[in-house]
Design an enzyme around this catalytic site. Structure first.
Site, short mmCIF file in Angstrom:
data_model
loop_
_atom_site.label_atom_id
_atom_site.label_comp_id
_atom_site.label_asym_id
_atom_site.label_seq_id
_atom_site.Cartn_x
_atom_site.Cartn_y
_atom_site.Cartn_z
N LYS A 69 61.99 42.32 67.71
CA LYS A 69 60.93 43.23 67.29
C LYS A 69 59.67 42.73 67.86
O LYS A 69 58.89 43.96 68.08
CB LYS A 69 60.70 43.03 66.09
CG LYS A 69 60.64 41.29 65.92
CD LYS A 69 60.59 40.33 63.92
CE LYS A 69 61.96 40.55 63.79
NZ LYS A 69 62.58 39.70 64.20
N HIS A 197 61.96 30.02 58.91
CA HIS A 197 60.82 30.28 59.49
C HIS A 197 59.57 30.14 59.22
O HIS A 197 59.19 30.00 58.46
CB HIS A 197 61.03 31.90 59.75
CG HIS A 197 59.59 32.71 61.27
ND1 HIS A 197 59.03 32.70 61.24
CD2 HIS A 197 60.32 33.62 62.34
CE1 HIS A 197 58.11 33.13 62.64
NE2 HIS A 197 58.81 33.78 63.11
N GLU A 274 64.97 31.51 67.21
CA GLU A 274 64.79 33.01 67.19
C GLU A 274 63.62 33.41 67.32
O GLU A 274 62.16 33.95 67.25
CB GLU A 274 64.58 33.97 65.83
CG GLU A 274 65.84 34.25 65.97
CD GLU A 274 66.05 34.08 63.95
OE1 GLU A 274 65.11 34.83 63.37
OE2 GLU A 274 66.72 34.33 63.14
N1 PLP Z 1 62.55 36.03 63.30
C1 PLP Z 1 62.52 36.30 61.99
C2 PLP Z 1 63.26 36.32 61.16
C3 PLP Z 1 61.24 36.64 62.72
O1 PLP Z 1 61.01 38.38 61.55
C4 PLP Z 1 60.53 37.08 63.17
C5 PLP Z 1 58.77 37.82 63.03
O2 PLP Z 1 58.29 38.73 62.65
C6 PLP Z 1 60.68 36.40 64.74
C7 PLP Z 1 62.46 36.00 64.33
C8 PLP Z 1 59.79 36.03 65.40
O3 PLP Z 1 58.65 35.45 65.27
P1 PLP Z 1 57.34 35.25 66.93
O4 PLP Z 1 57.49 36.66 66.98
O5 PLP Z 1 56.61 34.68 65.44
O6 PLP Z 1 58.27 33.85 67.51
#
Ligand code: PLP
Length: 430
Positions: A69, A197, A274
């Site tokens: 994402k 998270h 993640e």
């Molecule tokens: N995993 C989940 C379920 C998330 O919702 C997000 C971000 O919204 C991420 C991982 C990635 O987070 P970051 O970009 O802060 O590492």
């Protein structure tokens, strides 16, 4: 809006002493010859490799599953695949995208706790078995569409010390975990692990400490109920820019200590994470063109303001990308919302600086990139650069006012090209 269409398979190799700024200079020259002032990114694939090496040095037990994402640019995904990294996908389209670029289903976690039924079915038919949940309703849906799924229970964290909180929306409270596990058992579903998270822009290592301790507690409860727990997913939220430059090492220390204490290496539990922004944040530099300018004379009382030599004017610049394009982080991302554009041209230290406002190109006054910002005077047609634009930029572009989205030009050093064996995937730009 998706970035899936911009699959640029051309790549420029930085050889013979060429550096990123040479590529930017050339691109700007090329654009001026074809009457084009569209914004563009230079994507430095070496930065992905550097971040990965830093990851494995600091978190050797934690396998990264990159959160697509954050930035789904094909060149990023391909490079991460060649580094052996897995993927956190949040929808059918993200799973499709990862698979189409060469990721294998066993390297994908469907890490969204609230999924449309059709997306669960898609995961099922494409061999993506590992997925998260945090409610009884989700368990029911999964039992209908993917009864062989390997489930990961997402728990809420105390993310009050994070700039961008996620546990207000996702994650089961500890009080409800027992009931959820029992329900999974009744439905004949397999729960294999726990995820959490800590939110983005986490400022306290204690958040990880408590979350890992809570996860251990869930593991113990689950094994009493007969589940074979074997996966701990410590989520995302890592960064190494701005105020977080050294936090990555600090948090890694806390995480490793807790893992060794509560999930020792011989315990048979696989640890994954993640990370999104950590991998891509510094890999993208954005170039925007000054397409218009307006000089506003400051009123006499503004000029004096009690200070000597107060400037007599404020300069408004209108540039070709903004909040509705690559820079929505200004309004949506508490962890990275202060951008620092700088002139592409060399600036003489003696040039006067003027208070400036930089606006994005659309007709909305919310489309403001920065204000009270001191810059030398720029002319229409000049360019500004912004570093660290990889996270939550290209994946959040809207079509508002239909300005052109920034093109992405990947570059890589000759050394990294060889290390990652990228010749299978890319054509070299001579
Ligand atoms: N995993 C989940 C379920 C998330 O919702 C997000 C971000 O919204 C991420 C991982 C990635 O987070 P970051 O970009 O802060 O590492």
């Amino acid at each position: 809006m998706s970035n899936l269409s911009s699959d640029n398979k051309n790549i420029e190799i930085l050889d013979n002493g060429k550096i990123i700024s040479d590529v930017i200079d050339r691109k700007i020259k090329e654009l001026s010859t074809v009457d084009n002032e569209e914004p563009f990114y230079v994507l430095n694939l070496d930065s992905l490799l550097k971040r990965h090496l830093r990851w494995i040095t600091n978190l050797p037990r934690v396998k990264p599953f990159y959160a697509m994402k954050c930035n789904n640019t094909p060149a990023v995904v391909r490079t991460l695949i060649s580094l052996g990294i897995g993927f956190d996908c949040a929808s059918k389209a993200e799973i499709q995208h990862a698979l189409s670029l060469g990721a294998t289903p066993d390297k994908i976690i469907y890490a969204h706790t609230t999924k449309p039924l059709s997306h669960i079915r898609y995961a099922c038919t494409h061999g993506v078995d590992v997925m998260t949940f945090d409610s009884e309703d989700e368990l029911l849906k999964i039992s209908l569409c993917h009864s062989q799924a390997k489930l990961v229970l997402r728990i809420a964290t105390d993310d009050s010390k994070s700039l961008l909180r996620l546990s207000t929306k996702f994650g089961a409270r500890m009080a409800s975990v027992g009931k959820l596990l029992e329900q999974a058992g009744k439905l004949g579903l397999e729960v294999i692990g726990v995820s959490f998270h800590v939110g983005s822009g986490c400022t306290s290592g204690l958040t990880y400490k408590k979350a890992i301790a809570d996860a251990r507690h869930v593991f113990d409860m689950a094994s009493l109920l007969g589940f074979q727990m074997k996966l701990l997913d410590i989520g995302g939220g890592f960064s190494a820019i701005d105020d977080f430059q050294d936090k990555f090492e600090e948090f890694s220390g806390v995480i490793n200590e807790m893992l060794d204490k509560l999930f020792p290496p011989d315990g048979g539990v696989e640890i994954i994470a993640e990370p999104g922004r950590y991998y891509v944040e510094s890999a993208f530099t954005l170039a925007v063109n000054v397409m218009a300018k307006r000089v506003v004379a400051n009123e006499a009382d503004e000029q004096n303001n009690g200070e000597e030599n107060s400037p007599d004017k404020t300069i408004m610049y209108y540039v070709t990308d903004g909040v509705y394009g690559s820079m929505s982080c200004i309004t949506t991302d508490a962890a990275h919302n202060k951008l620092e554009p700088y002139p592409h041209r060399a600036v003489d230290g003696s040039e006067p600086r003027y208070p400036s406002v930089i606006w994005g190109p659309t007709c909305d006054s919310l489309d403001k990139i920065t204000e009270n910002y001191f810059l030398p005077e720029l002319h229409v047609g000049e360019w500004l650069l912004i570093d660290n634009m990889g996270a939550y930029s290209v994946s959040l572009v809207s079509d508002f006012n239909s300005f052109e989205r920034a093109r992405i030009y990947p570059v890589v050093s000759a050394e990294t090209w060889d290390t990652l064996n990228l010749s299978h995937t890319y054509s070299i730009i001579p």
